[in-house]
Design a protein around this motif. Structure first.
Motif, mmCIF file in Angstrom:
data_model
loop_
_atom_site.group_PDB
_atom_site.id
_atom_site.type_symbol
_atom_site.label_atom_id
_atom_site.label_comp_id
_atom_site.label_asym_id
_atom_site.label_seq_id
_atom_site.Cartn_x
_atom_site.Cartn_y
_atom_site.Cartn_z
ATOM 1 N N ILE A 1 65.157 -22.699 -44.821
ATOM 2 C CA ILE A 1 65.876 -22.947 -43.282
ATOM 3 C C ILE A 1 64.628 -21.946 -42.420
ATOM 4 N N ALA A 2 64.019 -22.419 -41.461
ATOM 5 C CA ALA A 2 63.921 -22.338 -39.896
ATOM 6 C C ALA A 2 64.183 -21.754 -38.809
ATOM 7 N N GLN A 3 63.374 -21.362 -38.890
ATOM 8 C CA GLN A 3 64.278 -20.273 -37.506
ATOM 9 C C GLN A 3 63.195 -19.465 -36.885
ATOM 10 N N ILE A 4 63.021 -20.106 -35.324
ATOM 11 C CA ILE A 4 61.869 -19.982 -33.963
ATOM 12 C C ILE A 4 62.481 -18.028 -33.792
ATOM 13 N N VAL A 5 60.922 -17.151 -34.028
ATOM 14 C CA VAL A 5 60.755 -16.441 -33.698
ATOM 15 C C VAL A 5 60.619 -15.699 -32.784
ATOM 16 N N ASP A 6 60.847 -14.905 -31.835
ATOM 17 C CA ASP A 6 59.435 -13.906 -31.786
ATOM 18 C C ASP A 6 58.659 -12.521 -32.034
ATOM 19 N N LYS A 7 57.393 -12.467 -31.859
ATOM 20 C CA LYS A 7 56.238 -11.903 -32.286
ATOM 21 C C LYS A 7 56.912 -10.803 -33.184
ATOM 22 N N GLU A 8 57.938 -10.083 -32.967
ATOM 23 C CA GLU A 8 58.816 -8.784 -32.820
ATOM 24 C C GLU A 8 59.468 -9.478 -34.228
ATOM 25 N N GLY A 9 59.783 -10.722 -34.791
ATOM 26 C CA GLY A 9 60.408 -11.759 -35.292
ATOM 27 C C GLY A 9 62.059 -11.106 -35.112
ATOM 28 N N GLU B 1 72.027 -2.876 -32.814
ATOM 29 C CA GLU B 1 71.567 -2.621 -31.742
ATOM 30 C C GLU B 1 71.885 -4.083 -31.737
ATOM 31 N N ILE B 2 71.402 -4.689 -30.661
ATOM 32 C CA ILE B 2 71.122 -5.527 -30.384
ATOM 33 C C ILE B 2 70.040 -5.552 -29.256
ATOM 34 N N LYS B 3 69.297 -6.763 -29.336
ATOM 35 C CA LYS B 3 67.597 -6.693 -28.990
ATOM 36 C C LYS B 3 67.794 -8.607 -28.068
ATOM 37 N N THR B 4 67.381 -8.668 -27.417
ATOM 38 C CA THR B 4 66.528 -10.040 -27.025
ATOM 39 C C THR B 4 65.332 -10.053 -27.161
ATOM 40 N N ALA B 5 65.417 -12.013 -27.571
ATOM 41 C CA ALA B 5 64.488 -12.218 -28.410
ATOM 42 C C ALA B 5 63.732 -12.271 -27.009
ATOM 43 N N LYS B 6 61.927 -11.963 -27.099
ATOM 44 C CA LYS B 6 61.011 -12.207 -26.178
ATOM 45 C C LYS B 6 60.838 -13.994 -26.265
ATOM 46 N N GLU B 7 59.863 -14.046 -25.422
ATOM 47 C CA GLU B 7 58.864 -15.411 -25.581
ATOM 48 C C GLU B 7 58.821 -16.306 -27.298
ATOM 49 N N ARG C 1 67.017 -17.645 -29.775
ATOM 50 C CA ARG C 1 68.117 -18.638 -30.026
ATOM 51 C C ARG C 1 68.226 -19.322 -28.631
ATOM 52 N N HIS C 2 67.760 -19.318 -27.749
ATOM 53 C CA HIS C 2 67.424 -19.524 -26.201
ATOM 54 C C HIS C 2 67.038 -21.254 -26.287
ATOM 55 N N LEU C 3 66.399 -21.268 -27.228
ATOM 56 C CA LEU C 3 65.429 -21.750 -27.314
ATOM 57 C C LEU C 3 64.963 -23.378 -28.747
ATOM 58 N N ASN C 4 65.438 -24.728 -27.733
ATOM 59 C CA ASN C 4 65.467 -25.984 -29.761
ATOM 60 C C ASN C 4 64.191 -26.763 -28.799
#
Length: 130
Positions: free
Chosen positions: A41-49, A11-17, A53-56
C-alpha cells in the motif's frame, strides 16, 4: 461524585501539505515458488506522517529484483486505469501494488515516486523453497 472511566480517546488530525509516499506491507518475506504474492500500500502523507486524503497524484512504482508485477489499483469504483502497469493515479492519496515471487531467491527493493514528494521505499526478501 463518581469518576468516569475513560476507555479510549480519539483524535482527528487534519493533514498538512503532502510530503512523501509511505509504503506498508503485511509481510516482507516471500517464498521463491512463483506463487507467493504480497500487497503493498502506498499512501501520500504529510511531514508528520498523517495520511493526505485530499490529494490525488500519479505514483510510479519501481521494482528492483526478481519478482513479477501483477498489477496496481487505487480502490476507486470509478477507476478505469490499466491494472497491468507500474503507474497509477491515487484515490484519496492511496494506491496498491501487487507483486508475486518467481523461482529465484533475491532481495527486492520497491520504490514509489511522485513529482514533488519524497520517494517511499521498502525491502522484500524472496527466500528459497526449503
Amino acid at each position: 461524585m463518581r469518576e468516569k472511566k475513560v476507555d479510549a480517546i480519539a483524535e482527528i488530525k487534519t493533514a498538512k501539505e503532502p510530503a512523501s509516499i509511505q509504503l506498508s506491507v503485511g509481510k516482507t518475506e516471500l517464498t521463491a515458488n512463483a506463487y507467493d504474492a504480497v500487497h503493498i500500500i502506498a499512501q501520500i502523507v504529510d511531514k508528520e506522517g498523517n495520511p493526505v486524503r485530499h490529494l490525488n497524484s500519479e505514483i510510479t512504482f519501481i521494482i528492483k529484483g526478481d519478482v513479477k508485477l501483477l498489477g496496481v489499483d487505487n480502490g476507486s469504483e470509478r477507476n478505469v486505469q490499466d491494472f497491468q502497469s507500474n503507474k497509477i493515479v491515487t484515490d484519496q492519496g492511496r494506491a496498491l501494488l501487487i507483486v508475486q515471487s518467481n523461482l529465484k531467491a533475491d532481495n527486492v527493493t520497491i520504490s514509489a515516486t511522485s513529482e514533488g514528494l519524497k520517494t517511499g521505499e521498502l525491502m522484500l526478501k524472496v527466500k528459497a523453497v526449503d
